[in-house]
Design an enzyme around this catalytic site. Structure first.
Site, PDB file in Angstrom:
ATOM      1  N   VAL A  18       7.506  -2.014   6.894  1.00  0.00           N
ATOM      2  CA  VAL A  18       7.427  -0.559   6.987  1.00  0.00           C
ATOM      3  C   VAL A  18       8.033   0.054   5.720  1.00  0.00           C
ATOM      4  CG1 VAL A  18       8.165   1.489   8.261  1.00  0.00           C
ATOM      5  CG2 VAL A  18       7.522  -0.603   9.491  1.00  0.00           C
ATOM      6  N   LYS A  19       7.258   0.874   5.034  1.00  0.00           N
ATOM      7  CA  LYS A  19       7.739   1.532   3.818  1.00  0.00           C
ATOM      8  C   LYS A  19       8.294   2.914   4.182  1.00  0.00           C
ATOM      9  CE  LYS A  19       5.543   0.650  -0.672  1.00  0.00           C
ATOM     10  NZ  LYS A  19       4.451   1.082  -1.570  1.00  0.00           N
ATOM     11  N   VAL A  20       9.519   3.177   3.725  1.00  0.00           N
ATOM     12  CA  VAL A  20      10.104   4.509   3.949  1.00  0.00           C
ATOM     13  C   VAL A  20      10.541   5.079   2.603  1.00  0.00           C
ATOM     14  CG1 VAL A  20      10.906   3.937   6.281  1.00  0.00           C
ATOM     15  CG2 VAL A  20      12.456   3.623   4.320  1.00  0.00           C
ATOM     16  N   THR A  65       0.868  -1.182   0.000  1.00  0.00           N
ATOM     17  CA  THR A  65       0.000   0.000   0.000  1.00  0.00           C
ATOM     18  C   THR A  65       0.901   1.226   0.000  1.00  0.00           C
ATOM     19  OG1 THR A  65      -0.111   0.292   2.426  1.00  0.00           O
ATOM     20  CG2 THR A  65      -1.662  -1.294   1.423  1.00  0.00           C
ATOM     21  N   ALA A  77       3.252  -0.999   4.602  1.00  0.00           N
ATOM     22  CA  ALA A  77       2.512   0.165   5.099  1.00  0.00           C
ATOM     23  C   ALA A  77       3.514   1.307   5.224  1.00  0.00           C
ATOM     24  CB  ALA A  77       1.877  -0.142   6.446  1.00  0.00           C
TER      25      ALA A  77
END
Ligand code: G3P
Length: 219
Positions: free
Chosen positions: A82-84, A27, A56
């Site tokens: 975790v998307k950064v 996402t 996310a």
């Protein structure tokens, strides 16, 4: 090559997951905003039936806040990634979060050097956006080939190439031919992979000929 679904539409993900072809989900803030639903509720629902990696994205821009947001997101489920963003703050947050055992997907990657930095920051995944490069007349798949070549030179790089911003079925094929680890595919494109007019035509011909025999397999 693993197939992730690129959407925050829970119903679409549930429907596609039933095929057994869904290995994960990605996402991003735009996909979440499109659904108009609570972010955490959407992620909890997805993680209830998708056991593979579910990305996310953080929305902070500073390292410390990214880390705090990432830790909060990681509490949702063990398979949360975790998307950064591909920034120096994002890479510092990536290094800290992966050091704590959290999976990290470094997103908005548009060059081989950016992917190299993500690998050096111990990213679990790096997301080169092939469609957006094609949109401006560059060659998204050429970037995938470059990253694959670089990563294959070093045993110390464990980062997976997660091809993103896919616009059609040919990019899925090209990603697989280039040895990408993952393709994250919009639902509409994923559904289109199965389509071929000769399959439809051949199946109709088989069944029309079978019907003429008057037989039934299950009678
Ligand atoms: O979710 C990351 C990426 O797949 C976004 O793609 O279509 O917005 O360029 P797109």
């Amino acid at each position: 090559m693993k197939f992730f679904v690129d959407t925050a539409d829970v119903d679409e993900i549930r429907d596609l997951a039933a095929t057994g072809l869904v290995d994960g989900v990605t996402t991003n803030p735009s996909l979440v905003a499109k659904e108009g639903r609570d972010f955490f509720e959407v992620l909890q629902q997805i993680c209830a039936f998708v056991k593979g990696p579910v990305s996310a994205e953080v929305t902070a821009l500073e390292t410390d806040k990214m880390i705090a947001e990432g830790r909060r997101l990681a509490q949702i489920a063990d398979n949360i990634v975790v998307k950064v963003p591909m920034t120096f703050d994002g890479l510092k947050a990536c290094k800290t979060l992966t050091g704590e055992g959290t999976m990290v997907n470094v997103t908005l990657c548009f060059s081989a050097n950016q992917a190299l930095l993500a690998a050096k920051a111990s990213a679990t995944f790096v997301s080169p956006f092939v469609g957006r490069l094609d949109d401006i007349g560059q060659d998204g798949m050429e970037l995938i080939g470059e990253i694959r070549m670089i990563f294959d030179q070093y045993d110390t790089f464990d980062t997976k190439i997660l091809v993103a911003s896919i616009r059609g079925p040919n990019q899925v094929k090209d990603a697989a031919m280039l040895g990408a680890d993952v393709a994250t595919i919009p639902p509409k494109v994923l559904r289109s992979l199965i389509n071929h007019p000769l399959t439809d035509k051949g199946l109709k011909l088989f069944l029309d000929d079978w019907q003429k025999t008057g037989q039934s397999i299950l009678k």
